[in-house]
Design an enzyme around this catalytic site. Sequence first.
Site, PDB file in Angstrom:
ATOM      1  N   LYS A 105      -3.521   0.177 -13.393  1.00  0.00           N
ATOM      2  CA  LYS A 105      -2.125   0.375 -14.085  1.00  0.00           C
ATOM      3  C   LYS A 105      -2.150  -0.061 -15.551  1.00  0.00           C
ATOM      4  CE  LYS A 105       0.691   0.091 -10.367  1.00  0.00           C
ATOM      5  NZ  LYS A 105       1.805  -0.461  -9.720  1.00  0.00           N
ATOM      6  N   LYS A 124      -4.400   9.338  -3.357  1.00  0.00           N
ATOM      7  CA  LYS A 124      -3.258   9.062  -2.331  1.00  0.00           C
ATOM      8  C   LYS A 124      -2.013   9.329  -3.139  1.00  0.00           C
ATOM      9  CE  LYS A 124      -1.507   4.465  -3.746  1.00  0.00           C
ATOM     10  NZ  LYS A 124      -0.780   3.199  -3.470  1.00  0.00           N
ATOM     11  N   LYS A 151       3.986   7.333  -5.986  1.00  0.00           N
ATOM     12  CA  LYS A 151       5.417   7.622  -6.288  1.00  0.00           C
ATOM     13  C   LYS A 151       5.262   7.884  -8.018  1.00  0.00           C
ATOM     14  CE  LYS A 151       7.060   3.169  -4.872  1.00  0.00           C
ATOM     15  NZ  LYS A 151       6.430   2.111  -5.690  1.00  0.00           N
TER      16      LYS A 151
END
Length: 334
Positions: free
Chosen positions: A115, A197, A200
């Site tokens: 992140k 993966k 979103k």
Amino acid sequence: MIGDTKVLFSGMQATGNLTLGNYLGALKNWVNLSDEYLCFYSVVDMHSITVRQDPAELRKRARNLLHLYIAAGLDPEKAVIYFQSHVSGHAELAWILNCFTYMGELNRMTQFKDKAAKHADNINAGLYTYPVLMAADILLYQADVVPVGADQMQHLEITRDIAQRFNKIYGDVFTIPEPFIGKAGARVMSLQNPEKKMSKSDENPNASIYLTDDPDTIVRKFKRAVTDSEGMIAYRDEQPGVRNLLDIYCACTNHTPEEAVNEFAGQGYGTLKGAVAESVVSVLRPIQDRVKELEKDKAYIDRIIKENAEKAEYYANKTLRKVKRKIGYPDRIR
Ligand code: ATP
Ligand code: LTN
């Protein structure tokens, strides 16, 4: 443990549009657990602000996620479905646990590294201590089990380490939580890159099936899904795209991979893609319909929000009082 009932805690962030990965890997596995456990399912809006959010959008998404929890089959009269920000104990315990967490431990967290790389302009302290807030969520309710996707295992391990460290100093204060990983759909991969993966926050909308996608969109996205040039339907590491399609199909139809491989033996990828799309549409349609109904029933949802926040607060305060006494905060005079 509360009385002789085991406690289960899990949560999801209200950021971005939820994907099929979130549903099959998390939400779906939460359903039907409330007979066996006292379940807490939080919309973790405090975690959401570790990346910049538009206020109106966050408020709307948080409420939508609550609708989705209920639409997916969680019973809000049995399970405690609530907003994390409504129970101030999460923030209080997180502060305390911050003082029992080493920077060296946080430096190892892969989600933080990912992140931080993605949001290089806003590497804030909240993003760094995100796992500590997550530990507070879990420990506040003395959770025995925590259903999480494989990607959250590292955070669960640090939670256990913090709890054990605290217990070693102060006695048995926290229950040590165990992970609980659902079988089917544990890891749904991107339709555009089956090595990654489904997420979103992927910039490519064709990589993910969103829970709000209509049937035509779902069919189109599966048609474009990346496969390989083997031209054979098999469930093996060398064909990650096909395997991902089979995994999704199995999670939606409750078939085993062997059954699915037999069913599609000798057929082309087009047939497989069509069948997977259809299985996904039939899983998502009833959920989408229920969400639309819940959106219209404001009074009912408001009551759930109020009552469940009170319930959560009651259990949270029990743990907090004990923790505060143990660490030596002066008693409150009332
Ligand atoms: P982001 O892209 O914002 O990091 P995400 O899609 O990875 O989000 P999270 O909010 O981190 O989703 O995860 C919510 C829950 O869904 C977690 O329990 C996580 O393990 C699960 N989950 C997320 N993506 C997948 C996936 N592709 N397959 C299976 N489970 C998943
Ligand atoms: N970090 C998790 C969401 C989350 C969570 C939790 C999951 C926050 N607190 C406590 C389980 C238990 C995520 O990103 N999926």
